[in-house]
Design a protein around this motif. Structure first.
Motif, short mmCIF file in Angstrom:
data_model
loop_
_atom_site.label_atom_id
_atom_site.label_comp_id
_atom_site.label_asym_id
_atom_site.label_seq_id
_atom_site.Cartn_x
_atom_site.Cartn_y
_atom_site.Cartn_z
N ARG A 264 0.83 -1.21 0.00
CA ARG A 264 0.00 0.00 0.00
C ARG A 264 0.86 1.26 0.00
NH1 ARG A 264 -1.44 4.23 0.03
NH2 ARG A 264 -3.34 5.27 0.84
N ALA A 265 2.00 1.23 0.67
CA ALA A 265 2.87 2.41 0.75
C ALA A 265 3.43 2.81 -0.61
CB ALA A 265 4.01 2.13 1.72
N LYS A 266 3.40 1.90 -1.58
CA LYS A 266 3.93 2.19 -2.91
C LYS A 266 2.86 2.67 -3.87
CE LYS A 266 7.28 -1.54 -2.18
NZ LYS A 266 7.68 -2.90 -2.61
N LEU A 267 1.61 2.78 -3.38
CA LEU A 267 0.50 3.22 -4.22
C LEU A 267 0.10 4.65 -3.88
CD1 LEU A 267 -1.81 0.06 -4.05
CD2 LEU A 267 -0.51 0.84 -6.04
N PRO A 268 -0.54 5.36 -4.80
CA PRO A 268 -0.97 6.73 -4.51
C PRO A 268 -2.22 6.81 -3.65
CG PRO A 268 -1.54 6.13 -6.76
CD PRO A 268 -0.70 5.01 -6.22
N GLY A 269 -2.87 5.68 -3.39
CA GLY A 269 -4.08 5.66 -2.57
C GLY A 269 -4.47 4.25 -2.24
N ASP A 270 -5.62 4.08 -1.59
CA ASP A 270 -6.08 2.75 -1.21
C ASP A 270 -6.40 1.93 -2.46
OD1 ASP A 270 -5.84 3.31 1.48
OD2 ASP A 270 -7.93 3.96 1.68
N PRO A 271 -6.21 0.62 -2.39
CA PRO A 271 -6.48 -0.22 -3.57
C PRO A 271 -7.97 -0.36 -3.84
CG PRO A 271 -5.94 -1.59 -1.68
CD PRO A 271 -5.70 -0.16 -1.25
N ALA A 272 -8.30 -0.51 -5.12
CA ALA A 272 -9.67 -0.80 -5.51
C ALA A 272 -10.01 -2.27 -5.28
CB ALA A 272 -9.88 -0.45 -6.98
N MET A 273 -8.98 -3.12 -5.32
CA MET A 273 -9.15 -4.54 -5.03
C MET A 273 -7.80 -5.17 -4.74
SD MET A 273 -9.68 -6.60 -8.66
CE MET A 273 -9.54 -8.19 -7.81
N VAL A 274 -7.83 -6.38 -4.19
CA VAL A 274 -6.62 -7.13 -3.87
C VAL A 274 -6.76 -8.52 -4.47
CG1 VAL A 274 -5.19 -8.09 -2.02
CG2 VAL A 274 -6.33 -5.88 -1.70
N ILE A 275 -5.71 -9.00 -5.12
CA ILE A 275 -5.62 -10.39 -5.55
C ILE A 275 -4.59 -11.07 -4.64
CG2 ILE A 275 -4.97 -11.96 -7.42
CD1 ILE A 275 -5.92 -9.83 -9.40
N SER A 276 -4.96 -12.23 -4.10
CA SER A 276 -4.09 -12.85 -3.10
C SER A 276 -4.13 -14.37 -3.21
CB SER A 276 -4.53 -12.44 -1.69
OG SER A 276 -3.65 -12.95 -0.72
N PHE A 277 -2.98 -14.98 -2.94
CA PHE A 277 -2.88 -16.43 -2.92
C PHE A 277 -2.36 -16.88 -1.56
CE2 PHE A 277 -2.49 -15.21 -7.41
CZ PHE A 277 -3.65 -15.81 -7.86
N PHE A 278 -3.08 -17.84 -0.97
CA PHE A 278 -2.81 -18.31 0.38
C PHE A 278 -2.12 -19.67 0.34
CE2 PHE A 278 -6.75 -16.15 2.57
CZ PHE A 278 -6.34 -14.93 2.07
N PRO A 279 -1.27 -19.96 1.31
CA PRO A 279 -0.74 -21.32 1.44
C PRO A 279 -1.79 -22.23 2.08
CG PRO A 279 0.05 -19.97 3.25
CD PRO A 279 -0.74 -19.05 2.35
N PHE A 280 -1.62 -23.53 1.90
CA PHE A 280 -2.49 -24.49 2.59
C PHE A 280 -1.82 -24.85 3.90
CE2 PHE A 280 -3.95 -28.67 3.80
CZ PHE A 280 -5.33 -28.57 3.62
N LEU A 281 -2.43 -24.46 5.02
CA LEU A 281 -1.85 -24.66 6.35
C LEU A 281 -2.81 -25.47 7.21
CD1 LEU A 281 -0.53 -21.03 6.92
CD2 LEU A 281 0.79 -23.01 6.15
N SER A 282 -2.30 -26.51 7.85
CA SER A 282 -3.16 -27.38 8.67
C SER A 282 -3.52 -26.74 10.00
CB SER A 282 -2.47 -28.73 8.91
OG SER A 282 -1.23 -28.54 9.59
N ASP A 283 -2.73 -25.77 10.46
CA ASP A 283 -2.97 -25.20 11.79
C ASP A 283 -3.56 -23.79 11.75
OD1 ASP A 283 -0.62 -24.23 10.70
OD2 ASP A 283 0.41 -24.04 12.63
N ILE A 284 -3.80 -23.25 10.56
CA ILE A 284 -4.42 -21.92 10.43
C ILE A 284 -5.48 -22.00 9.35
CG2 ILE A 284 -4.02 -19.45 10.02
CD1 ILE A 284 -1.03 -19.96 10.51
N SER A 285 -6.69 -21.59 9.66
CA SER A 285 -7.76 -21.66 8.67
C SER A 285 -7.59 -20.54 7.64
CB SER A 285 -9.13 -21.56 9.34
OG SER A 285 -9.41 -20.23 9.72
N SER A 286 -7.89 -20.87 6.40
CA SER A 286 -7.83 -19.86 5.34
C SER A 286 -8.85 -18.75 5.59
CB SER A 286 -8.10 -20.51 3.99
OG SER A 286 -7.14 -21.52 3.72
N ALA A 287 -9.97 -19.12 6.23
CA ALA A 287 -10.98 -18.11 6.55
C ALA A 287 -10.42 -17.08 7.53
CB ALA A 287 -12.22 -18.77 7.12
N ASP A 288 -9.59 -17.51 8.45
CA ASP A 288 -8.99 -16.57 9.40
C ASP A 288 -7.95 -15.69 8.71
OD1 ASP A 288 -8.71 -15.52 12.13
OD2 ASP A 288 -6.71 -16.40 12.05
N ILE A 289 -7.17 -16.27 7.78
CA ILE A 289 -6.22 -15.46 7.01
C ILE A 289 -6.97 -14.38 6.24
CG2 ILE A 289 -4.49 -15.49 5.18
CD1 ILE A 289 -3.88 -18.39 5.95
N LEU A 290 -8.07 -14.78 5.61
CA LEU A 290 -8.87 -13.81 4.85
C LEU A 290 -9.44 -12.74 5.78
CD1 LEU A 290 -10.22 -12.81 2.28
CD2 LEU A 290 -12.05 -14.48 2.67
#
Length: 384
Positions: A118-144
């Protein structure tokens, strides 16, 4: 406005040949100064170090993930590396990668990586594209959830990485040629992006009629429904769930009560207390209907999603992430969704497709605001 170009290669051993093939399909001279890549590939491209070599020779940053198979305008298959290049004169792109996630650092790691980009952009993003790892001890829903907090509710689209099989042992995220086992990768888009998001999981005919109210839960852990223990309810209704068995074939269509479309959520496993560990948040007061996933329903829901995409009459670019479970359940014709995509979309919209270990896609609530959700069993798409 975003324009999108796509390329693919099945060359897994020779970096020179792979790069030459990609650059034959993408004319770099046509790219704007602001560009970024989205990449899906089989783990073998990492084993041969081809990902590092390819990304080092591209004039833009790249994020992505491993996928059991891939597709683009040109071809589809298990060993297809697909690359989408987003480029624009008035949209800015910035990437970041988190430190390895642990159960105790998720919020801090997501915030730090987001702030770095975000610090490298002129303002807040309109959207984010993200890829998560598969982790057995952390839910992807919590990462999101933590990413949603960090980005102030900006729409987030992406996926949990899939691997070579359903063990997820070789699931990796990718950032500029480096692969990661426990790190999240981010691409922030600032400017007039205006994306459309499409999710479709199972046909209405495959959804039960009985509404079940969640009366006790803890995040993604489902304990009681209708004021009775979960397993007691399932036993009464004839749904078989057992510890140590594969319980991922019964979709729960969760209604979060905000007017948004119900979300398909899988049960990943059972705790010793017979509580269900789910793929998405299961808040008390929300409700769900039990569903059924079958081959006919997978094809039907994919076709419906693709026709909706065409009806939107947008031509700039299409990113798609159908659930890897759909791919597995279509055996022996696992590539049927990819064939259908080429038949309906090919030549009309530049596209790329990977297979998702958990779909991240916003849905609109009753006020028309995007709500970030984690899905299972779903055909997910982002259309520019």
């Amino acid at each position: 406005m975003i324009r999108m170009f796509t390329a693919c290669t099945e060359e897994v051993d020779d970096a020179d040949s792979a790069v030459a093939e990609i650059l034959e399909q993408i004319d770099v001279s046509r790219l704007s100064a602001e560009s970024a890549g989205i990449l899906f590939c089989h783990y073998e491209f990492i084993e041969t170090d081809l990902i590092r070599e390819i990304c080092s020779r591209l004039p833009f940053e790249v994020i992505g993930m491993t996928s059991m198979a891939g597709a683009s305008d040109e071809r589809f298959g298990t060993f297809v590396l697909s690359l989408a290049v987003l480029t624009s004169d008035d949209v800015s792109f910035r990437t970041a990668v988190t430190v390895p996630l642990t159960a105790g650092n998720t919020a801090e790691a997501m915030t730090a990586a987001y702030n770095e980009a975000r610090a490298k952009l002129p303002g807040d993003p309109a959207m984010v594209i993200s890829f998560f790892p598969f982790l057995s001890d952390i839910s992807s829903a919590d990462i999101l959830k933590q990413l949603d907090i960090a980005c102030g509710g900006a729409p987030v689209w992406g996926s949990v990485a899939s691997g070579m099989d359903m063990s997820y042992d070789h699931a990796r995220t990718i950032h500029n040629g480096q692969d990661y086992e426990k790190n999240v990768t981010l691409l922030l888009l600032h400017g007039p992006v205006d994306p459309e998001f499409i999710v479709n999981s199972i046909p209405d005919r495959n959804i039960g009629y009985r509404r079940v109210v969640i009366t006790e839960s803890d995040g993604c852990v489902l304990k009681k429904v209708n004021d009775v223990p979960l397993m007691e309810y399932f036993d009464e209704t004839g749904i078989v769930m057992r510890i140590g068995q594969d319980n991922t074939t019964v979709p729960l269509m969760v209604d979060y009560g905000d007017g948004s479309k119900p979300v398909a959520v899988a049960i990943y496993g059972l705790t010793p207390e017979n509580w269900a560990v789910c793929g998405g948040e299961m808040p008390e007061g929300a409700s769900f209907f039990c569903g059924e996933i079958d081959m006919e329903g997978i094809v039907e829901s994919a076709e419906d999603a693709l026709k909706r995409i065409l009806d939107m009459n947008r031509k700039n670019g299409l990113l798609m992430l159908p659930c890897v479970t759909r791919y597995i359940m279509l055996t022996p014709d696992q590539e049927e969704e990819m064939k259908l995509t080429r038949k309906l979309i090919g030549g009309k919209i530049p596209y790329t497709l990977g297979l998702s270990g958990g779909e991240i896609c916003p849905v609109k609530d009753r006020n028309g605001k995007w709500q970030n959700r984690h899905h299972n069993f779903t055909f997910s798409a982002c259309l520019f």
